[in-house]
Every structure is written in structure tokens, then in C-alpha cells.
Design a protein around this motif. Structure first.
Motif: not given
Lengths: 308, 308, 308, 308, 308, 308
Positions: B48-62
Motif C-alpha cells: 500500500f505504501n510503495f512509492r514510485s510504483k511504476d519505476k520500481l514495478r518488478p519490486f512492487y509486483s514481488l
């Protein structure tokens, strides 16, 4: 099992400015006694502990399915809190490094109501109430007795409706107001559904108890769009194939509450159209996602390409 | 948004007998500091708190995708606890009423370690640890800094693995042992995944740190079936369409850990085949699902038919 | 056993003014999840629970010795909080009695973020976080497994570094900034030390993970003095005669991190030169040390002479 | 600042057998309201928050110095708990690996009173009471008012004495009984010291209140050795050079309590002769210090040599 | 204001033996979520926070008056717990001193479920649940909205009834069974009263919901005496002169529930005939009321005479 | 048993304005460690757990009777908090409905110190301290040892007096100041009473310890009225017929403290003249007592008439 879809249950307008005090007022609807963590926790553990599931399928399905919807409510409020604490998405705000941090760039954060929300969570949401007190299992009732559990749930949704109304009354930010508007409609559905479940078992017309508090959703501008769509008449299964048996309770000739737009209640397979999740642009000087994130962005970009 | 499927992530054998002390030892893996409520809570709020999701997509997705898997782990442990506390499903055990309750039919329940688990929850599970102390948000780290959060997660999965091993060593009941066997495999996957995520960012080969504790899964008979299937090499997206970008981290030429059956890591769309959920037959004398549930069963039967 | 020396680990400049909100922001570094009570509590209980101490002497010594340093960190932050809440030492401020208290002399105290800090503690520090929530043993990991415990500690120091940076960014008062500057240097040493300990056991070069967050101490003016002295290359035994075996880990050819002034790591017997402890002049109208303390001062003076 | 010496304040006899229920009864004296974490926490934070220190030197020194002694009490009880939970030191018990863990080697651990103490802490101690409830800052009184704080401390030591007596009455293990015997003597000293401090300020002969409860230490065999040594007449400074001013209170013609061996009270520089710390031999099958620790032992051995 | 009468609301038979595990099972009815501290706390704070009292007099009086009855329930359960933990009153058991305590006279107390109840409370009751977890304000709902608060109360009494039934099923001791029998009758009255209050406001016949759980009190032998007296039809004002207005709700033609002995509901001024309070004979070896209490008894005797 | 009288122990002047921050500063005197919930909880549970009651009648009566007075103190502070948070009674403020709530009518509530007090409690009081942290049983000492318990109570009343003084110093509102003035007088009585009780048992003249803190009540204008009445010399039995035996302690030739108006101590049957309870006019837009309460007022009016 649970699956996740990378969308919110509703489209949230971006916040107009960062307002930590407003954000953490909204947090009451997440981690307070009558917040979404509580509705989630109650229904989730009741569904795990549900006895004689096959013999009570419509009741089990109701509780199990609403659990999944509540997960999305937890997500929605959480996103709302983090968005308001963070302020508008700033597409390039996270480029470059955090610069010189030696001049107390966040001196105003020592005066916000919940300073730890910045110091520890970088403005992120946590499962705590609006005073920063943690959610915990004292808020869960799961007795294994179907009538006691459903009655608890009915009271919980009525109490939650009151809390949503009061939080709404404190917020002028459009993001938080939309969260409240959406949740008021959906929470009213859940109150109605538990009333009907209990009516089936006991014969008591608990639906006449609604709305509690005694104000119609028509008084809340942010609810109109959802009422117009008929959201107040729908329970989604939030499942590819399961939980349809709750139609024995929600449906089966039952209709919308008198103060709401009329129509039959219906169970809908799957889930509603969702809204997009905001970026929550990082703030390098606050070390989100990092002090100097550009190398990380590049790495992520390469990994992203490798995944396609 | 989240969807729910009415199955467990693994097939649990029925318990051989009711054993509340064993059940609530297993509860450590639910509500303890290193239990599934903690892995869920950390990854959910981090997502929920993940910043800059699109730029960090693989990490966010994980992080976002493992959240969904953890929901199923919470469900699996919870079902295991309730099953062991309740004992074998007794298909007709819930018929008739609870009879004469005046002769202290549950006198042995005052001597179980966590008496409130019977008195309040009728033998059900709650998000507390094996001592009955509530899970709470002190167990969540969500700083908004990607490296700190991922490092926390890596440590959390290593600690969780240790706790699973110890709980496993206390249980002779097949239900609880299967829960541990399955979770040991899946938790090891998550530790591996966070190690790889950090390796991508920092260049440090954290995967060499594994397995921690230093025992291979091959020593746990209940893990074999899952290793044979290759579960240790797979991350499911737990989503109809999202989160595939984590293949940049999990996959992309990376292989299984040396002590496990060899092979490439792979991201799999969707979810694993699940196992069925047990009935948890009610005990009318304990007021689950009610003292005299037959009328309720009949009502439910009618509603069920009406829903078809 | 422990001994105490009536000095702080660092010289704190006096505060410029009383600023309760700043003081209790700094309290995050005392009683928060990543505060000094947590580093103390983890290492202290790990040292008590350490298994096979003689066979693992260098590792035991590292944890046992840093425990003693953390006691001084708890003391340093605590003094800082109390100093900022109390304001500059006023040598004669505590003479005379508290005068007429009937005109709401502390009306501004009902509006500070943590009013209880005045009402209950007279502006004193307590082991709670910046929101006033108590520190507790949920923040301690002490599993008895050396690798899991050390990994936890490594993550803890990285997280603590992030929190120190954020608190630093909120403070303009010189007392609090000095606390942060000193602790950033020493906390970085501890992160480095745990990284090296784990590197010895697992072969993974965890030191390359540092600094986390990715900002060098050179960016923090308040760290310079300590870097110039070489504090970042030193572990003190904080003991008259024990714990030198940690030189096998800290030393032994290892050198400072790349972003810090270069040089070999070294273990130093004993403790650093300390700084003086401030008086915290009492405020008779707040009943500290008493409403009319002069008679008590006279008694103390006589007892003092009798003790010489 | 604090220093640490690698010894206990008293020599503890080895336990005769592992007895987790006895161990965690003793834990009441660590993390209960009247346990050593409470005496430590109260005096430590009072010493940090002490106002007008120079003007009240003897009183400040008393509180500051006893803080250091309490650290050693926390250590002593903690070692006692861990020793009893772990059982006798087994010099080679930690050699080899943990072997086959698939046959529920710790099935008895699910029935101990505090199962989490095994599952999470491997039999280690934690700052919780005998029911497993965490110590927290509700147990601390630090008002900044000298009389209120000292009166609190006096009551705390009297209450602690009662708790020590009751724990003693439950234990047949020599380790735990020695812990109680030692602490009863030292706790009685602290009660006496706070009584004298208050007598100096108020003129009330609080020392006549002692012993509370009204039983002499001569009734406790495990106290005799310490009474014979005169421990009941001594306050150690627990410091190389500081805190001697408390001799104005403890000394100065004051004598032992009537029921104890007679003699003058005296302040002693430094600390008592200590006792050795036990090994707490690891149990590889419980993953302490690790599942297969021998390689770690070899590494440690090399590092140890390198440190000499 | 409140007054106290030195009697219990019911006559409790003496316990047959000391049974700490049974005593602290009964404690669930004191400090659990659905225990008497919760009913007390909810109604007490709701009565303090009640808005527009004069305009809503019958509702205010109902909540305010039941508060006073709940105080007596807290007292009744508490006495029951302490009686069962202490065992039969032994008229001369408290004479003489505690004798030789050096032979572990309470070694069995380290194995009772809640050892702290002996170690800290000498076998006394505390506001905690049957697992020893503290009661706290998370169990209170006081929203200021009359309907939400009353609905909460109705659900609370139904849940409390379930808990009483389950505790009853674990107890063979006559003291605890009598506590349950009495409270089941009175708790059923309160559930009925809140149902009627809500029926007046909303028109929903919530009384048809009762009894929940669906078992009649006639099945509980310990309830018969109270049913025969008509206790199930009576609300006492528990006041010399106030609260009679609740007769508009309880009375006014309303009658007993179908499963109970028939008759009209009635408000009765004042309070029921009470039962005597047991002595709880002290145990000098456990330091209750003291190690050597006889001098204290003599002093008390003299003071008693002086007071006549 | 307990009875209730629909009056406060003192007459509170109406607040001049709504001031939530002042209200929740006053809440420290309700739910803080040294607040009225603590004095109540300690004496109530001590009276339940009191051993050998008949042999210690004067001591038992003292504790049992003060319990009843403390209930009224809890009520008094609670009413004070709710009054200040709610503001002056507005006789017709609760007529009509809440109108349009869509324009953030309570936007200022997101910035008050304890936002949840509005969002959850509608401005009502809760058993929490001034930081919003819950009261809990860690604040209760009930050991069953008469001397330890009385000594605890003596310290508690001295600490409570300090807290009352500090809260008083923050408040300019007449309601809160009157609460403090009244409680300072009555709390001083309780401190004096426990001092005398201990003096009877131990011979130590603890009454010379008073007043603590060392300020006379004559310095507090709001205390004068009560001193003039002689309230400081009176203990009420707060009972129709019981507890008179405490006159052996309070009375029996003992006199007022030197700094207070002189005279003999006396036990008075029953209770003081009380003050009226304020209306706490509802605020329909905050859903207290409801959004559109007029129909409810009419129903209540009819029920009221029916009850006469």
C-alpha cells in the motif's frame, strides 16, 4: 486462497495537498475498533472458524465472500491515507537525490499529530487508529455460534457507518471524501446483508433497523454515483466461481432499503470495475523509495524488460 | 482488490484427535512475531505504501503478489489450528441439540493452556501467538525505503523458517505437520525471492545466505511432495493478470538453491491447485454452530436451493 | 555485571529553548521499534540467552559488548529528550518556591503533542515512541540461533539508521541534532560490525550493503567531528577487561567503509571520553524537584559534606 | 555511560534439570510489575530525568548507582531463567548436527505453560512476566518530583520483596533458589536505602517499616551466605569513580536493620566479586546456536586466535 | 455518586477445594471481552457520555441503573474467582505465623495456568481474561449515538450469555456454578431490556431474538431458584430514589420471554436481598494478610472496639 | 453490592467553551497511571481479594468504603471531560436534524490532539490517559498482603495529588478547575487515611509525610470551599449501614494535618450532598444522540409518562 488484482475498488481523485492530520483522521476507518481491519478480521476469522460449512452454505458464503471485499476496503482506505499524507503524485519528484538534508527539511513533521507516521513510516499508513493506537485481536469476535457472530457483525457495520460519517465530516480533501462515500455505500450493503441473514434465522425484521445512524445516503454527495450505479443493491462474490449461495440471503425477492433508490438485491459474480492505484511518488529527501533512487530505477527498468 | 477461492493452498489431512495444546502451539505460526499475520501485514502495508510504483514495478509486483500468497498462508494455518482444536470432522456430530449441559461436559477445557480459546472462540483460531498474546502492528515494518523494507522481509522469512521448524518439532498430528511442511517450502521461496531482489539492487549475493537455519528441506518428510512438484522453484502471481513483472527478479536465469532439487526459477500465472476446506463439524453442546442447529440447517437448505 | 560512569558518551550542547514537540520527536529514537531501547533490549537478551558462549567467543563478545554501548545510547537520547523538553539549564531557576500556581501557569502544556509527558513526567523522557506508545518486548528477537539473531541485528541497525536520519531532518535544536549526529556514526559502526560477523559465518559480503540508506555520513555536518576522530573505525569494549575477542571480527585487516574516512578497524579497550551530564534545572512550579526545594537542597548539601 | 564485566553478581549453582515451568515462574522476577526490569526502568529513567542534580547529589547518586546494580539483577534473573529452561550445561551437547528432526523431538514443549518461550526463544528469557505478558512503561514512575519518586521506589522494593518470597516458595531447583536468596538480600538493601533517603528529607522513620513483608532474611537459608558477608550493610557504587556521595544517606552512622546481623552501613567503591556465567550449551536439534554448528565453532576458534 | 453495601448480590456456596485453573477459567467472565468489566465499562461510560439526558430519561435511566447492577456482577464474579483460588474458608487458618518457608511449600503453583495469579496476587482476582490478558478500553463502545450504543449493548449481552454458558460447562465447583447460574438470569434480563429499548425506538421486535444462544434457562439447574423468585422479570433501580423512569421500557405491559416462567416485567426500587461475603481466610505462608498477622489482628480488634 | 444516586459528588460549573485539548488533558486524571480509574481499580480489587476480613475489619472497611467514593471520582472526572469537550449545555441545540453535513462541519476535529475522541466517542470520555493510551490492569496492585497493599495505596494517593496539581496548572476552564479542586481535597483525605492505617500497624508516623507534594491546599482557590466545609476532615461511609469500623483509623482522636483548617477527623454515615449532572446537549450533526432525534425524544417522553 486469495488472488489480487492491481486495482482499487474505487477510483480515488488525487489529493489536493499533503495533509498528515487529515490522513491520520481517515486512518480511524482503517485501524479503529470500527475500522476496516476490524470488519476484515472479524469476517476472515469467522470464515476460518465456521462450523458445519456445508449445512450452512449460504451463511458461510456470505461471511467468506464479504471477507474478500473487506480486503479491498482495507486497501482502499490505506491508499487514501498514504495519498493524503504524501500529497499529489509528482511524476518527476523522485528523480535526483535527496540533496542537502542538513537544514531540517522536515521540521514541520515534529508538530503533526502522529509524528511517528512520518518518522517511522515516511508518511505511510499503518493498522492503527486515528490516535496511533494499534489494531489488535480484541476487536475480533469469533465465537463459532452463528447467531452471536452475525449479530456482532450487524452491530459492527452499524457502528462502522457512524464512524465513516464522522470522519467524512472532518475532511475537505477530495481523496478522503471519496473513500468515505464509497465505503458508506458498501458498508450499508453489509449491514443490510447481515440484517437479512439474521432475519432468515430468527424471523426478526432487522432490516427495519436501517439506516443506522438515521441519515440516508442521499445526503452524502459522494455516495450518489454509487447509488446511481445500483451498488447498494449488489453483493459481489469477489470470487471466480464460489460463494453464489449467498443469493439465498441477498436476493430471493429482497429489495433495496426504503431510503435508497429502489430495486431488487442481486448477487454479482466476480468484482466491480476497479480504479487505478496512485504512484505515491517518492521523496528522496525522506528516503522514499531511497535517498538516491535513480540507479534503482534503472535496475528496475532492466528487470522489467527482462520480464516481458 | 482481492478475490477469494473456496480452497486452501494445500490439502490438509484430517486431524487424528482434538488436541488444543497442539493447536495453539501451531498458532505461533499465525499470530507470533514471525507468524503469517506478520508476513501478511508487512507485505500488505508495504505494498500500500510503495512509492514510485511504476519505476520500481518488478519490486512492487514481488511484494504485492506475495501479499496475496500470505493471505492463503494465514488461511492455511488458521484452518490447521481450528481443525486440531476441533478434532476429526464428525459428519453427524452437529445433529440434534446439545442435550443436558449441567454436568460440566467441558471440564477438561479449564486446564488447556489457553482456556479462552475454548471459552471465547469455541476452539477457534485467533490472530495471537502460542501464548495467547495478540498480534499487533509492532510487528510491521513499512518505512517506504525499498532497501530497508526488503532487508526486513528477508530477515523476517529467515526467522519465520526457524519458527516453522520448531513448531514442526512439537507436533505429531498429521494436520499440523502438513501445514509446517507446506509453509517451509513456500517460506523458503519467499526468503529466496527477497534475497534475489536485494541482490539485484545491491550486488550482494544474499542467496548464499540460504538456507537459514542451515538445514535442508530434504530433511523434512512433509516437504518432499512439494519439492517433487517443483514448488520451491515457483512464484505464483496469485492474480488473473497482474504482477508478472516480478519475473525480472524470480527467473531471468536464476536457479534453485543448491540443497534443493535443481531447476530454473519461474513465475507462474495464477495460483496452485488447492485443497479442500474441512467442515469443522459443530458441537451443539459447545453452542457451535448453535445449541439446537437443526432448524437453522433446514433454513439454510432452503436458502441454498433458492440460490441455485 | 555493569558499572556506571557519570558521563554521557558525547558532549551535548545545551538546548536553545524548551520545545516539547521536538523533544518527543527525538523520543522515537528511544522507544520506537528502531530506537535505542530496541537495540539495547535485543542485544542484552541475546547476550543472556547466548548458547555455547566459549565456543563462539568472538560473536558472544560482540553482542555482549555492544549491549553496554547501547545502554549509553539509551542514556544519551534520554538526556537529549529531557534537555529539549526542559530547555536551557537555569542555574538559579530552582531556587525559591513555585509561587502562585492558580493562574494556569502551564496552559500551553495541554496543547503539546504528548500532554502526558508534562502531566505525568514533568517533561521527562519515557521508553515510548514519538506517539507516546510504550516500548515492549515485541521489539525483541532472541531466538538462540546465532545467524537469525545476527541477521535481525543487521536489519535493525539499518532500520535504525533510517529513523535517525528522519528524526535529524525534523530538528533544528542543536542538542537533538548532536544526539543524531553521534548516533548515526555509532549506529553505522554497529551495522558494519554485524555485517562482518555474518560475513565470517556465511561468506556473504554484507558489508557491501552499507551504507543503508544510501547516504554517506559526510552529508551530515554533526557527524564530522566523530568521523575526524575515527569513531567510525572503533569498537570500544566498554569493559575493564572483557570482550576483546570481538577483534577477530572487528579488526583483523578489515577497513572502514568506502564512503567514510579510510583506515583499519580497531577494538579499543574501555570507553570513549565522555561528555558532562546537564543539570536539568528544576521548575518548582511544576513540582520538580519539589514545590519548595530549598530545604531539600540544604539537607542534600549537609549529606554531601558528610559523604566526603 | 555504562561498562560491562563478563560475570554475574552472584555465583549460581547449575540447575539439576530442565524445568520450563519453574524457569518461567522465576521470570516473574524479571518482567513482572515488581520485577527487576521495573526496578531498573524506574531508577534508570528517574536518573535521566533527575532535576538539579548537583544540588541533590546524594539523592541523585543513590538512584543513579542503584540503576547499575539493577542491570546486574536483570542479568542475574535472566541467566537463571535461561539456565533452568535449558537444563545443566552439557559440554559436548552442542557437537554434531541436530540429526533427524522428523519425529517430534520436542512434543513436550507444546504443553509447557509458555510454549512461545520454546518456539520463539528456544528456551530463552524475555522481559515478560510469569504469564508471558510483556513488561512495558506502565511500570515506570518518573515524575521529576524527588519525594514522590523516592516513595514510589520504597513501595516498589517492598512489593518486590514479597514477589521474591513467593517465587522462592515455588522453586526447588537450586539455581532459582540462589537467585531469590541473593536478590532478597540486595532488594532489602535497596528498600532500606530508599527509606533512609526519605527519612533524611521528611524526618519520618520509614526504616522502622522494614522488613516488609514481616519476615526476617534469617528464615531463608539461601540468604545466609550473603548476610554473613555483610552484603546487607553494603551499597556498591558500581562505578570506577562516581556516586560516593550516597554515603551521606547510606552510612553516616546508620546501622543494619534489627533483624539482620548488626553493623554499620557502608558504601563500597566498585562492585562485588562476581560469579561466572554459564555456557548454556546449545541444542542443535532446537537450532541453538545452529542446526549444525561445528563449522561455526571452527570459524569462531580462528577468529578468537586472531584476536589474541 | 455510588454507595456500597457489604453484601454480594447472591449467596455463594463455599468452594469445595482450591482449584486455581477453575478460578481463572471463571475469570473470563470478569475480564474477557464479554465479561462483567466490559458490561460495566460500557454502560458506565455510556451513562457519563449520555446526551440530552432529560429528553431521553427512560433510556438514560436504563443504562445508568444497569451500570450499578454490573458493579455488583463484577464483585460477584471477583469474589467467586478469589474463593475458588483460595479454597474453603478456614476459620483459624490465618493464626500463627507462616512457619518455615524454605521447603518450596508452593511448588505446585509454578504449574497452574496463570502462575502470576499466585505470585503477584496471592490467588486473588484481577481484571484480566482466562488467559491472563488485561481488560482494556478496546472493549468499550461509547459513541454518544443512542441507537448504536444500545445495539452494541444488546449484542454484548447475547455474547456474554454464550460465554457464561461455556464457562458453566467447564466448572464442577458449586461456587463457580452458582455465579454462572445467577449471572445467566440477570444477563438475560439485560439482553431483554436492551431489546425492548431498541424496540421502542425502532419498532423492530428484537425481543423475539431471545434467548440467544437458543437454550432456555430452565436447562440450567442453578438458574431455577432465581427464576422461581421471578428475578427474570425484575429490574432493580439499584438506587434509593432514582432511575424509576426505565419502567417506561421495562414494564408498561411487557412480559417475560416465552421460555421463562410467565409474568409481567417490573421495576423494583432498590436492590435485591444480598448474600454474605466470604472471609477468604489468609494464608500466612503466602504472606496473606501477612506472614505473622496476629499482632495486626490484635491492633485491628482494638481499632474495631474504638469505632463502636 | 453498589447503589447509584443520580448526582455528582460536587457541583461543577458549566464550561465556558468547548475545548477538546483541555478536556483530554483532564482525562489524565481518569485513565492515567495515577488517575481515578487506578485508585478505583486498586481499592476495588483489593477489597474483593481482602483476606481475613472480620479480623481486620477497620482496614477492610477503609479500603471497601473508599472504593465507593472513587467510583464517584471516576464519574466526576468523566463528566468534567465530557462537559469540556462538548461545551456549554445548549437547551435547544439538540432539536431539529443535523442538516447538511456535506461541507466538512467538523474539519477542526482532525487537528485536536486525540482525534479519535471525536471520531469514535463524539467527544465523550474514555478510560485512557491524556495521550489516549488505555487504562489497564498493569496499574493495579493487589497482593493480598495488607501492608504492601496499603503502602502502595499511600504512594498512589501522593502521586495522584501531584498529577492533579499539574493538570490544574494547565486548565483555565472553570469546570476542570473545580474537578481538580474537589479531588485535591478528597485525594488528600485518602492519602491521610492510608498514612494513618499504616501508622496503626507499623507505628511509623507516615502522616508527617504529608502534604506531598509540599504545597498546602490553601494555595488552591478552588479548594477553599471544601476546606471551609471541613471536607478534609471527613470520610463518608458511602453506604447506608456499613463500613463505620474505619472510624478506628479515621477518628479516634486523630486531627487534621497542620497546614489545613484544624479539627478532629470524623467518619460520616452515607454520602455528601451532591451536585447536579449536566445535560450534555446532543449535537445532531455529530449524530449525538442521533441525526434526527426528535422522534426519539417524543417516544422517550411517552415512556417517561408511562413510568410515572
Amino acid at each position: 486462497m486469495f488472488m489480487r488484482v492491481d486495482q482499487l475498488q474505487a477510483n480515488l481523485p488525487p489529493p489536493k495537498k499533503a495533509d498528515p492530520n487529515a490522513a491520520f483522521a481517515l486512518q480511524e476507518l482503517l485501524g479503529g475498533k470500527y475500522g476496516e481491519m476490524s470488519t476484515l478480521g472479524n469476517y476472515m476469522f469467522q470464515s476460518f472458524n465456521f462450523r458445519s460449512k456445508d449445512k450452512l452454505r449460504p451463511f458461510y458464503s456470505l461471511v467468506a465472500s464479504i471477507t474478500a471485499e473487506e480486503l479491498g476496503h482495507v486497501e482502499l482506505v490505506s491508499n487514501g491515507v498514504a495519498m493524503i499524507a504524501n500529497g499529489p503524485d509528482k511524476p518527476k519528484g523522485d528523480l535526483g537525490d535527496g540533496g542537502d538534508i542538513s537544514d531540517a527539511p522536515f521540521s514541520d513533521m515534529k508538530d503533526i499529530r502522529l509524528a511517528a507516521a512520518f518518522l517511522s513510516n515516511g508518511g505511510g499508513v499503518m493498522p492503527a487508529n486515528s490516535n496511533g493506537v494499534s489494531w489488535n485481536n480484541d476487536f475480533i469476535t469469533s465465537t463459532g455460534n452463528v447467531v452471536v457472530d452475525l449479530l456482532h457483525n450487524f452491530h459492527l457495520e452499524c457502528g462502522a457507518r457512524l464512524h465513516k460519517l464522522r470522519v467524512y465530516e472532518t475532511l475537505s480533501d477530495p481523496t478522503g471524501r471519496e473513500v468515505c462515500g464509497y465505503l458508506l455505500v458498501r458498508g450499508s450493503v453489509h449491514a443490510h446483508a447481515y440484517a437479512l441473514a439474521l432475519k432468515k434465522i430468527t424471523g426478526v425484521d432487522l432490516d427495519k433497523f436501517l439506516p443506522t445512524p438515521n441519515i440516508n445516503l442521499s445526503k452524502i454527495p459522494e455516495c450518489q454515483k454509487y447509488l446511481d450505479e445500483g451498488s447498494h443493491r449488489r453483493l459481489y462474490t469477489f470470487s471466480p466461481n464460489d460463494y453464489r449461495e449467498m443469493a439465498g440471503i441477498w436476493g430471493n425477492g429482497e429489495t433495496a432499503l426504503p431510503g435508497d433508490p429502489p430495486g431488487e438485491l442481486e448477487v454479482v459474480d466476480g468484482m466491480p470495475d476497479g480504479g487505478k492505484i496512485h504512484q505515491l511518488t517518492g521523496v528522496p529527501s525522506a528516503f522514499t523509495p531511497d535517498y538516491a533512487p535513480e540507479e534503482m530505477f534503472e535496475i528496475a527498468q532492466k528487470l522489467y524488460k527482462a520480464s516481458r
